[in-house]
Scaffold this active site. Structure first.
Site: not given
Length: 157
Positions: A34-35
């Site tokens: 989730k970057c």
């Protein structure tokens, strides 16, 4: 100590010795699902597909130390990488890359990488390039796209 003295657990729990990668060019990368840099999985997979037959290995190590960007279980992370980015290179169980509990491999990599990007890992998708003899050749910043590493990889293959 050198790169080949370390081991880590793959997603399935199997212990893998880095000595299994002797004679190969290796990229070690701390990953997150989730970057903003998560789309780099696509570029890493492309490098792997293009060069694995010439001796390139990419080893992905999920890490949740940067704003909880990989909070899921190992099985969820593995499924995410395969379904969303078609990742076929080896993914390992989640580790820490900084602090007292940092994985020994990452303690070694940070110590061996020279230059402006040495020391503490600052973010996800920091990439280490290792030559066929197990030497840490270069550390690439998170913002460095995998395709930008291609020239350095080709020199080592």
């Amino acid at each position: 100590m050198n790169f080949y003295d370390f081991s880590a657990f793959k997603m399935n729990g199997e212990t893998v010795s880095m000595s299994d990668f002797k004679g190969k060019v290796v990229i070690v990368v701390n990953t997150a699902s989730k970057c903003g840099f998560t789309p780099q999985f696509e570029g890493l997979e492309k490098l792997y597909e293009n060069y694995k037959d010439q001796g390139l290995e990419i080893l992905g190590f999920p890490c949740n130390q940067f704003v909880n960007q990989d909070a899921g279980e190992n099985s969820e992370i593995n499924e995410f990488c395969q379904l969303n980015y078609g990742v076929t290179f080896p993914m390992f169980q989640k580790i820490k890359v900084n602090g007292k509990e940092a994985h020994p491999l990452y303690q070694f990599l940070k110590k061996e990488a020279k230059g402006a990007l040495s020391g503490t890992i600052k973010w996800n998708f920091t990439k280490f390039l290792i030559d066929r003899e197990g030497n840490v050749i270069e550390r690439f910043a998170p913002k460095t796209e995998p395709k930008e590493m291609e020239e350095e990889i080709q020199k080592l293959l």
